[in-house]
Design a protein around this motif. Structure first.
Motif, PDB file in Angstrom:
ATOM      1  N   PRO A 153       0.787  -1.165  -0.032  1.00 38.80           N
ATOM      2  CA  PRO A 153      -0.095  -0.085  -0.281  1.00 38.80           C
ATOM      3  C   PRO A 153       0.776   1.239   0.045  1.00 38.80           C
ATOM      4  CG  PRO A 153       0.205  -0.694   2.303  1.00 38.80           C
ATOM      5  CD  PRO A 153       0.789  -1.990   1.383  1.00 38.80           C
ATOM      6  N   ASN A 154       0.473   2.315  -0.417  1.00 38.48           N
ATOM      7  CA  ASN A 154       0.673   3.496  -0.389  1.00 38.48           C
ATOM      8  C   ASN A 154       0.053   4.222   0.771  1.00 38.48           C
ATOM      9  OD1 ASN A 154       2.075   6.276  -0.717  1.00 38.48           O
ATOM     10  ND2 ASN A 154       0.852   6.744  -2.640  1.00 38.48           N
ATOM     11  N   ILE A 155       0.323   4.894   1.578  1.00 40.79           N
ATOM     12  CA  ILE A 155      -0.200   5.319   2.936  1.00 40.79           C
ATOM     13  C   ILE A 155      -0.141   6.866   2.995  1.00 40.79           C
ATOM     14  CG2 ILE A 155       0.511   3.367   3.933  1.00 40.79           C
ATOM     15  CD1 ILE A 155       2.472   4.698   5.316  1.00 40.79           C
ATOM     16  N   GLY A 156      -1.389   7.160   3.541  1.00 44.75           N
ATOM     17  CA  GLY A 156      -1.571   8.496   3.935  1.00 44.75           C
ATOM     18  C   GLY A 156      -1.099   8.591   5.513  1.00 44.75           C
ATOM     19  N   PHE A 157      -0.267   9.675   5.951  1.00 40.33           N
ATOM     20  CA  PHE A 157       0.270   9.624   7.437  1.00 40.33           C
ATOM     21  C   PHE A 157       0.422  10.798   7.774  1.00 40.33           C
ATOM     22  CE2 PHE A 157       2.948   8.170  10.847  1.00 40.33           C
ATOM     23  CZ  PHE A 157       2.223   7.157  11.402  1.00 40.33           C
ATOM     24  N   ILE A 158      -0.009  11.282   8.923  1.00 41.94           N
ATOM     25  CA  ILE A 158       0.345  12.490   9.636  1.00 41.94           C
ATOM     26  C   ILE A 158       1.187  12.307  10.910  1.00 41.94           C
ATOM     27  CG2 ILE A 158      -0.619  14.586  10.857  1.00 41.94           C
ATOM     28  CD1 ILE A 158      -3.349  14.207   9.048  1.00 41.94           C
ATOM     29  N   MET A 159       2.487  12.461  10.480  1.00 39.81           N
ATOM     30  CA  MET A 159       3.479  12.439  11.479  1.00 39.81           C
ATOM     31  C   MET A 159       3.254  13.607  12.743  1.00 39.81           C
ATOM     32  SD  MET A 159       6.068  10.656  13.009  1.00 39.81           S
ATOM     33  CE  MET A 159       6.743   9.416  11.726  1.00 39.81           C
ATOM     34  N   PHE A 160       3.031  14.684  12.282  1.00 41.07           N
ATOM     35  CA  PHE A 160       3.165  15.750  13.007  1.00 41.07           C
ATOM     36  C   PHE A 160       1.694  16.594  12.916  1.00 41.07           C
ATOM     37  CE2 PHE A 160       7.637  15.435  11.475  1.00 41.07           C
ATOM     38  CZ  PHE A 160       8.150  15.185  12.572  1.00 41.07           C
ATOM     39  N   GLU A 161       1.053  16.239  14.164  1.00 40.18           N
ATOM     40  CA  GLU A 161      -0.272  17.195  14.407  1.00 40.18           C
ATOM     41  C   GLU A 161      -0.012  18.181  15.503  1.00 40.18           C
ATOM     42  OE1 GLU A 161      -3.284  15.224  16.181  1.00 40.18           O
ATOM     43  OE2 GLU A 161      -2.139  13.325  16.473  1.00 40.18           O
ATOM     44  N   PRO A 162      -0.688  19.239  15.358  1.00 41.39           N
ATOM     45  CA  PRO A 162      -0.467  20.235  16.474  1.00 41.39           C
ATOM     46  C   PRO A 162      -0.311  19.794  17.682  1.00 41.39           C
ATOM     47  CG  PRO A 162      -2.329  20.719  14.733  1.00 41.39           C
ATOM     48  CD  PRO A 162      -1.941  19.414  14.487  1.00 41.39           C
ATOM     49  N   CYS A 163      -1.075  18.927  18.107  1.00 39.80           N
ATOM     50  CA  CYS A 163      -1.178  18.696  19.617  1.00 39.80           C
ATOM     51  C   CYS A 163      -0.018  17.260  19.687  1.00 39.80           C
ATOM     52  CB  CYS A 163      -2.538  18.068  20.040  1.00 39.80           C
ATOM     53  SG  CYS A 163      -3.506  19.699  20.060  1.00 39.80           S
ATOM     54  N   SER A 164       0.587  16.990  19.032  1.00 39.07           N
ATOM     55  CA  SER A 164       1.550  15.672  19.158  1.00 39.07           C
ATOM     56  C   SER A 164       2.775  16.218  20.037  1.00 39.07           C
ATOM     57  CB  SER A 164       2.258  15.232  17.709  1.00 39.07           C
ATOM     58  OG  SER A 164       1.615  15.311  16.663  1.00 39.07           O
ATOM     59  N   SER A 165       2.917  14.988  20.926  1.00 37.86           N
ATOM     60  CA  SER A 165       3.895  14.860  22.051  1.00 37.86           C
ATOM     61  C   SER A 165       4.991  14.022  21.472  1.00 37.86           C
ATOM     62  CB  SER A 165       3.329  14.207  23.343  1.00 37.86           C
ATOM     63  OG  SER A 165       3.064  12.725  23.139  1.00 37.86           O
ATOM     64  N   LEU A 166       6.123  14.169  22.105  1.00 40.47           N
ATOM     65  CA  LEU A 166       7.280  13.409  21.694  1.00 40.47           C
ATOM     66  C   LEU A 166       6.836  11.866  21.773  1.00 40.47           C
ATOM     67  CD1 LEU A 166      10.333  14.904  23.215  1.00 40.47           C
ATOM     68  CD2 LEU A 166       9.592  14.998  20.758  1.00 40.47           C
ATOM     69  N   GLU A 167       6.090  11.559  22.761  1.00 41.57           N
ATOM     70  CA  GLU A 167       5.415   9.954  22.968  1.00 41.57           C
ATOM     71  C   GLU A 167       4.630   9.763  21.682  1.00 41.57           C
ATOM     72  OE1 GLU A 167       5.205  12.231  25.148  1.00 41.57           O
ATOM     73  OE2 GLU A 167       6.545  11.622  26.822  1.00 41.57           O
ATOM     74  N   ASP A 168       3.970  10.570  21.174  1.00 37.56           N
ATOM     75  CA  ASP A 168       3.215  10.453  20.025  1.00 37.56           C
ATOM     76  C   ASP A 168       3.955  10.071  18.702  1.00 37.56           C
ATOM     77  OD1 ASP A 168       0.825  10.696  21.362  1.00 37.56           O
ATOM     78  OD2 ASP A 168       0.664  12.922  20.801  1.00 37.56           O
ATOM     79  N   ILE A 169       4.957  11.081  18.692  1.00 43.04           N
ATOM     80  CA  ILE A 169       5.734  10.778  17.312  1.00 43.04           C
ATOM     81  C   ILE A 169       6.560   9.660  17.711  1.00 43.04           C
ATOM     82  CG2 ILE A 169       7.987  11.922  16.426  1.00 43.04           C
ATOM     83  CD1 ILE A 169       5.398  13.639  16.143  1.00 43.04           C
ATOM     84  N   ARG A 170       7.381   9.180  18.884  1.00 43.89           N
ATOM     85  CA  ARG A 170       7.896   7.739  18.790  1.00 43.89           C
ATOM     86  C   ARG A 170       6.808   6.759  18.602  1.00 43.89           C
ATOM     87  NH1 ARG A 170      12.476   5.662  18.775  1.00 43.89           N
ATOM     88  NH2 ARG A 170      13.254   7.272  19.838  1.00 43.89           N
ATOM     89  N   ALA A 171       5.685   6.824  19.148  1.00 48.48           N
ATOM     90  CA  ALA A 171       4.547   5.868  18.709  1.00 48.48           C
ATOM     91  C   ALA A 171       4.597   5.721  17.261  1.00 48.48           C
ATOM     92  CB  ALA A 171       3.462   5.953  19.471  1.00 48.48           C
ATOM     93  N   ASN A 172       4.402   6.864  16.474  1.00 52.50           N
ATOM     94  CA  ASN A 172       4.292   6.657  14.991  1.00 52.50           C
ATOM     95  C   ASN A 172       5.448   6.084  14.176  1.00 52.50           C
ATOM     96  OD1 ASN A 172       1.770   8.078  15.015  1.00 52.50           O
ATOM     97  ND2 ASN A 172       2.543  10.233  14.782  1.00 52.50           N
ATOM     98  N   PHE A 173       6.439   6.470  14.828  1.00 55.17           N
ATOM     99  CA  PHE A 173       8.027   5.996  14.234  1.00 55.17           C
ATOM    100  C   PHE A 173       8.111   4.510  14.412  1.00 55.17           C
ATOM    101  CE2 PHE A 173      12.411   5.018  14.749  1.00 55.17           C
ATOM    102  CZ  PHE A 173      12.915   5.641  13.374  1.00 55.17           C
ATOM    103  N   GLU A 174       7.636   4.204  15.663  1.00 54.77           N
ATOM    104  CA  GLU A 174       7.903   2.657  15.979  1.00 54.77           C
ATOM    105  C   GLU A 174       6.717   1.778  14.987  1.00 54.77           C
ATOM    106  OE1 GLU A 174      10.408   1.263  17.011  1.00 54.77           O
ATOM    107  OE2 GLU A 174      11.085   2.984  18.102  1.00 54.77           O
ATOM    108  N   PHE A 175       5.613   2.487  14.750  1.00 53.81           N
ATOM    109  CA  PHE A 175       4.483   1.539  14.132  1.00 53.81           C
ATOM    110  C   PHE A 175       4.894   1.489  12.516  1.00 53.81           C
ATOM    111  CE2 PHE A 175       1.268   2.758  10.855  1.00 53.81           C
ATOM    112  CZ  PHE A 175       0.358   1.526  11.136  1.00 53.81           C
TER     113      PHE A 175
END
Length: 500
Positions: A338-360
């Protein structure tokens, strides 16, 4: 009457080269559907492909002068700034009396008609939402077949600053619409664009598909038989076998949507074609994907958007991380990467959110292809008028608008460390996309050992993201000079790796 529909030239803006959400892909057929409806009503219609044919405004002006249309329709596409060149061109057309009536249409003018009518006096009206019926009634009014007052879907200024607009009801039966007109330029694209449905049953905060169609919008599908008839016509006339469904949501909701897709697959299988689609992850079911692949499905875009359930809730995706992972597994089971749509950085993102995105992304092997990696490790949430996010941030007093503009907003990241990583990755990936644009477009020669070099750049991006994320997690505060050094070193490495 004589009608000219214009796809206007668009200017490449380097700093926005990886921002892809200025208009949805479904808008590519707005002009074709309008032309089909107008032709069915007996009007003479021509389409000028200013964008795909790379035409100058001088050439387009000559075409307008030669045709002398009674109505000029402009599919206005937002490309990251107020289009002064287009407005100046339209003012010139009006000043020289080359066309008596100009109407804009598209996603951008639907949400920003008041500002557009104020900024460009040459534009007499804006057609909002689905254009077919409004164009037809406007043409009837201009040709004297009907009165001009109170046309639903038409926004107009009275010249004193007051703007009137009555929304139009949805097209209930999409099968009733004439097939869209396609130009030679559209047939030169790698795949022929089709639209099998309109709207979506989702309500994602970053999306303005449903608001474009209007209050009470919902997913509406053409019948599989009607779609097959259009494909048959195109194959007979052009001999093509490659198609792409521009629907933001190929599947309809629930069991009925799956049944419709299975029926369509049975019809497409007989035609021996290849096609691509876009879909929500909750519509990726094993039986249906198997049938579509057998019918010719070769590629798909799915909106994963995040690797953390809390983020998916903020985005109102109505999905889960587990469902995201299941969809990827089903597609790969049937040979579809699949090609994917992904929003790594949203306005309310925390570093924990970014880490979870990266590991996912890493856990699901979604960081192995350079164009995809560069996209997902950078992409921030784009905030355009008409989206629920725009309205929400505006209501909270967090929306920032540039002077004199009302269409695209921005907001600061709640977490300043997230802002640092977002800025670093934006600069590096935009440089990469500019550097690779000639190669990916086929205009430039690939370097020697291209695949190996792309793998090296891909690995460098992943390692760089990981290293800077870890540093921020450990409390590092980047100065502007330190950020600059990180970006410059990455640019130098990319240049070195791409040496022929």
């Amino acid at each position: 009457m004589k009608i000219l529909l214009l796809e206007h030239p668009r200017v490449f803006i380097p700093e926005r080269c990886n921002d892809i959400a200025n208009t949805p892909l479904s808008s590519s057929l707005l002009t074709g559907y309008a032309a089909g409806m107008l032709q069915s009503q007996g009007h003479q219609v021509e389409i000028t492909e200013g964008y795909l044919d790379n035409l100058s405004y001088a050439v387009i002006k000559q075409q307008v002068s030669d045709l002398k249309p009674d109505l000029l329709g402009v599919h206005m596409v937002y490309h990251w700034r107020t289009d002064v060149d287009l407005f100046s061109f339209l003012e010139e057309i009006k000043r020289e009396k080359l066309c008596p009536y100009i109407a804009a249409y598209g996603f951008y003018p639907t949400f920003n008609f008041a500002e557009i009518l104020r900024e460009c006096s040459a534009i007499d009206a804006v057609i909002t939402g689905e254009p077919e019926a409004t164009f037809s009634e406007l043409a009837d009014a201009l040709s004297g077949r009907a009165g001009r007052s109170n046309i639903p879907g038409l926004a107009r200024s009275d010249g004193t600053g007051n703007i009137s607009h009555t929304p139009r009801e949805l097209v209930e039966d999409l099968d009733s619409l004439p097939f869209p007109v396609r130009t030679e330029a559209m047939y030169r694209l790698p795949e022929v664009n089709l639209q099998g449905s309109r709207g979506c049953y989702g309500q994602c905060t970053f999306c303005y598909i449903n608001p474009f169609y209007g209050h009470g919008s919902r997913w509406r599908g053409r019948s599989p038989e009607n779609i097959a008839a259009e494909i048959d016509m195109i194959m007979a006339e052009r001999g093509v076998k490659d198609f792409y469904f521009t629907d933001p949501n190929f599947f309809g909701p629930g069991r009925q949507g799956q049944s419709r897709a299975l029926h369509l697959a049975s019809l497409l299988r007989e035609r021996n074609i290849r096609f691509g689609i876009e879909a929500r992850v909750d519509d990726i079911h094993d039986e249906t994907i198997a049938a579509l692949v057998e019918a010719g499905l070769r590629h798909i875009l799915i909106g994963l958007e995040s690797g953390k359930d809390d983020s998916l809730k903020r985005l109102n995706k109505m999905t889960t991380v587990a469902r995201n992972e299941q969809a990827v597994k089903i597609l790969r089971k049937h040979g579809i990467e699949p090609n994917i749509g992904f929003i790594m950085f949203e306005p309310c993102s925390s570093l924990e959110d970014i880490r979870a995105n990266f590991e996912f992304l890493r856990r699901n092997d979604l960081l192995n292809n350079l164009p995809v990696t560069a996209n997902v490790l950078y992409h921030h949430q784009i905030i355009l008028k008409g989206t629920p996010a725009f309205k929400m941030l505006q209501g909270e007093g967090r929306l920032e608008l540039p002077p004199g503009a009302t269409y695209e907003g921005s907001t600061t990241f709640v977490n300043p460390r997230v802002a640092v990583l977002a800025d670093i990755m934006r600069q590096i990936t935009n440089f990469l996309f500019r550097r690779m644009s000639g190669i990916w477009s086929g205009k430039e020669q690939e370097p020697r050992d291209a695949e190996l070099k792309y793998e090296q750049i891909n690995e460098m991006l992943v390692d760089l993201f990981e290293a800077n994320l870890r540093a921020l997690e450990n409390g590092k505060l980047f100065t502007d000079e330190e950020k600059h050094l990180v970006v410059q070193e990455a640019k130098k490495n990319i240049d070195h790796m791409l040496e022929v």
